[in-house]
Design a protein around this motif. Structure first.
Motif, PDB file in Angstrom:
ATOM      1  N   TRP A   1      -8.457  -7.073   3.758  1.00 12.19           N
ATOM      2  CA  TRP A   1      -9.487  -8.027   4.172  1.00 12.19           C
ATOM      3  C   TRP A   1      -9.612  -9.141   3.140  1.00 12.19           C
ATOM      4  O   TRP A   1      -9.726 -10.316   3.492  1.00 12.19           O
ATOM      5  CB  TRP A   1     -10.833  -7.322   4.335  1.00 12.19           C
ATOM      6  CG  TRP A   1     -11.921  -8.205   4.869  1.00 12.19           C
ATOM      7  CD1 TRP A   1     -12.277  -8.379   6.187  1.00 12.19           C
ATOM      8  CD2 TRP A   1     -12.795  -9.058   4.104  1.00 12.19           C
ATOM      9  NE1 TRP A   1     -13.308  -9.281   6.287  1.00 12.19           N
ATOM     10  CE2 TRP A   1     -13.650  -9.725   5.020  1.00 12.19           C
ATOM     11  CE3 TRP A   1     -12.939  -9.330   2.751  1.00 12.19           C
ATOM     12  CZ2 TRP A   1     -14.628 -10.628   4.628  1.00 12.19           C
ATOM     13  CZ3 TRP A   1     -13.904 -10.243   2.346  1.00 12.19           C
ATOM     14  CH2 TRP A   1     -14.744 -10.884   3.275  1.00 12.19           C
TER      15      TRP A   1
ATOM     16  N   SER B   1       0.835  -1.208   0.000  1.00 11.67           N
ATOM     17  CA  SER B   1       0.000   0.000   0.000  1.00 11.67           C
ATOM     18  C   SER B   1       0.864   1.251   0.000  1.00 11.67           C
ATOM     19  O   SER B   1       1.857   1.333   0.677  1.00 11.67           O
ATOM     20  CB  SER B   1      -0.883   0.030   1.245  1.00 11.67           C
ATOM     21  OG  SER B   1      -1.989  -0.787   1.071  1.00 11.67           O
TER      22      SER B   1
ATOM     23  N   GLY C   1     -11.830  -3.623   1.223  1.00 11.02           N
ATOM     24  CA  GLY C   1     -10.413  -3.325   1.045  1.00 11.02           C
ATOM     25  C   GLY C   1      -9.610  -4.571   0.724  1.00 11.02           C
ATOM     26  O   GLY C   1     -10.042  -5.700   0.966  1.00 11.02           O
TER      27      GLY C   1
ATOM     28  N   LYS D   1     -12.971   0.447   4.581  1.00 12.14           N
ATOM     29  CA  LYS D   1     -11.586   0.410   4.096  1.00 12.14           C
ATOM     30  C   LYS D   1     -11.502   0.137   2.602  1.00 12.14           C
ATOM     31  O   LYS D   1     -10.418  -0.035   2.060  1.00 12.14           O
ATOM     32  CB  LYS D   1     -10.795  -0.644   4.872  1.00 12.14           C
ATOM     33  CG  LYS D   1     -10.693  -0.340   6.354  1.00 12.14           C
ATOM     34  CD  LYS D   1      -9.894  -1.397   7.091  1.00 12.14           C
ATOM     35  CE  LYS D   1      -9.805  -1.068   8.585  1.00 12.14           C
ATOM     36  NZ  LYS D   1      -9.040  -2.098   9.335  1.00 12.14           N
TER      37      LYS D   1
ATOM     38  N   SER E   1      -4.953   4.969  -1.911  1.00 14.14           N
ATOM     39  CA  SER E   1      -4.056   3.866  -1.570  1.00 14.14           C
ATOM     40  C   SER E   1      -4.031   2.840  -2.684  1.00 14.14           C
ATOM     41  O   SER E   1      -4.946   2.760  -3.494  1.00 14.14           O
ATOM     42  CB  SER E   1      -4.482   3.195  -0.257  1.00 14.14           C
ATOM     43  OG  SER E   1      -5.772   2.639  -0.382  1.00 14.14           O
TER      44      SER E   1
ATOM     45  N   ASN F   1     -16.573  -2.286   5.431  1.00 11.81           N
ATOM     46  CA  ASN F   1     -15.900  -1.919   6.687  1.00 11.81           C
ATOM     47  C   ASN F   1     -15.261  -0.539   6.632  1.00 11.81           C
ATOM     48  O   ASN F   1     -14.515  -0.161   7.540  1.00 11.81           O
ATOM     49  CB  ASN F   1     -14.839  -2.967   7.033  1.00 11.81           C
ATOM     50  CG  ASN F   1     -13.776  -3.098   5.938  1.00 11.81           C
ATOM     51  OD1 ASN F   1     -13.780  -2.355   4.965  1.00 11.81           O
ATOM     52  ND2 ASN F   1     -12.875  -4.066   6.099  1.00 11.81           N
TER      53      ASN F   1
END
Length: 491
Positions: A276, A14, A273, A368, A440, A366
């Motif tokens: 996860w 990331s 994301g 993200k 990101s 979530n």
């Protein structure tokens, strides 16, 4: 491109996207065009010593090169009048591809400015993936080479030169900017982030170029035909657009066997994301497959199938069948990389109206995921640590990533330039929006491929059972939880 030549499976660390838009490749720029070092890692490498000169000679040469790099970097420039000798460049392109023409032009400009340097370009095509490691390990003369940076730093780390000091030199055609400042910051940040995980000291070991990103590509003419005036930002808007297309007799979505992973990973990455998603495919207990988002995914995929939003051909589509259907106007949307417009230009024709957008935001996640994350990467130019002519090699590299060459890649190969303040090719103009939204980096497949054999042998095939109506949503959740537990048992 073919699936086996994918280099994007490399886990990208990331990194924050900086002010300027990132860029998508012209093969980098298809999966073939991306340099996959897996083949190289399995190649018949030599004994790993420094080659004919022996370890001591190689170490002395590397030290001399580091000193040369430091001297050049300290002054921020190179005296071209002092450059001489020969530079050997191994390219990942074949000599019939448009990228090769741009490279030839950059080499000609370099040789005109440096008449005492002779450049030999070897166009290996994607065979470079199998050839580069054995060649470097046997001590063959190679000064500059192209590879996916993630793969190169992992598999060729004993052969790459640290470029930090050299990046302080003035770029070519960069309006006075240094090489470092002339490259899109997010690309450089990504390349730097790969060093330490690969076992190298922190720093820059490649200059990124031929960048790419994963986006939905769509036929603007078909969208306009059914009254869609803005690209979908949410999953609900995406479904509404699919319905409009379906009612007009247009198949909304297609993919083929080479890119099925992107649709699964895109959904989970948008909801949760890539971290996860990485955890999902590596969960040894299978319990994470019972998460409510997996059930939501299964029901949404079932809805796409039942409503007829998926092309009826997806079960049997072999690459490049899906993208050809997009080019021919038979299907409206296709999730792929930014190399796509160039790859199917001959079929689509010059009047095809290209558009692109990120995977839409999936609800109940979530926090993200969403459009803050973008799956991107690039090819890279690297210098052999044992090169005997580092100053000339880096000067050539400066021409290859100079503004003229990068804009040549944009105009001739429909690739996004790696340089700041450069014009993007018209078919990729909307891709800028995705880069501006993103904060990101996500790996290729948004993390869904990170399970290795479990991803390829179980996750993707069972998804196809779901997407083609052979498996009910509840049965999908149960099967995936059981298959994950079974696969990881005893590992």
């Amino acid at each position: 491109m073919n699936k086996g030549s994918r280099a994007f499976a490399t886990a990208l660390v990331s990194t924050m996207l900086a002010v300027t838009a990132l860029a998508g490749c012209g093969s980098s720029n298809d999966k073939e065009h991306s340099a996959n070092s897996n083949a190289a890692a399995n190649g018949a490498a030599a004994n790993g010593n420094a080659g004919a000169n022996g370890n001591a000679g190689a170490n002395d040469n590397a030290a001399a090169n580091d000193a040369a790099a430091n001297d050049a970097g300290a002054s921020g420039t190179t005296d071209a009048a002092k450059l001489s000798g020969k530079v050997v460049f191994w390219s990942m392109w074949s000599n019939t591809e448009p990228q090769a023409k741009v490279i030839d032009e950059a080499v000609a400009d370099f040789e005109a400015a440096n008449p005492d340097v002779d450049v030999e370009v070897k166009y290996n095509g994607r065979d470079i993936n199998k050839l580069i490691k054995p060649a470097l390990e046997s001590g063959e003369t190679i000064d500059v080479f192209e590879q996916d940076p993630g793969s190169a730093l992992s598999n060729l780390k004993d052969h790459v030169l640290k470029l930090d000091d050299l990046l302080a030199q003035q770029g070519i055609g960069s309006d006075g900017k240094t090489v470092k400042d002339s490259i899109i910051p997010s690309l450089l940040g990504w390349v730097k982030s790969l060093a330490v995980p690969a076992g190298l000291d922190e720093g820059y070991y490649a200059i990124p170029q031929q960048p790419y990103a994963v986006l939905f590509f769509y036929n603007k003419a078909l969208f306009q035909k059914v009254g869609i005036t803005a690209v979908p930002a949410t999953w609900e808007e995406f479904l509404a657009d699919c319905e409009l297309l379906k009612q007009a007799g247009i198949e909304p979505i297609t993919f083929d066997d080479a890119y099925r992973d992107l649709f699964i990973g895109g959904y989970f990455g948008s909801a949760m994301g890539s971290d996860w998603t990485d955890g999902l495919v590596k969960d040894t207990t299978g319990e994470l497959w019972k998460d409510p988002i997996v059930s939501q995914f299964a029901n949404d995929m079932k809805l796409l199938e039942e409503k007829g939003y998926f092309s009826k051909k997806i079960a049997g589509n072999k690459y490049p069948a899906g993208q050809q259907d997009l080019a021919l106007g038979k299907t409206a949307m296709y999730l792929n990389g930014t190399w796509l417009p160039n790859e199917i230009a001959a079929t689509a024709g010059p009047d095809f109206q290209w558009g692109s957008f990120q995977f839409p935001d999936v609800s109940n996640g979530n926090g993200k995921g969403g459009r803050q994350g973008l799956s991107f990467g690039a090819q890279g130019l690297l210098i052999n640590k044992n090169s005997k002519n580092v100053p000339a090699a880096f000067e050539l590299l400066k021409y290859l990533v100079g503004k003229k060459a990068q804009e040549g890649m944009a105009s001739q190969a429909v690739a996004i330039p790696a340089t700041v303040d450069s014009t993007w090719p018209a078919p990729l103009e909307e891709a800028k929006v995705a880069f501006q939204n993103a904060k990101s980096n996500m790996p290729w497949g948004f993390g869904i491929d990170n399970g290795g054999d479990f991803s390829t042998g179980t996750v993707i095939p069972v998804f196809m059972e779901l997407a083609t109506g052979k498996l009910a949503p509840d049965a999908y959740v149960t099967k995936m939880a059981a298959e994950a537990k079974k696969f990881y048992a005893g590992k």
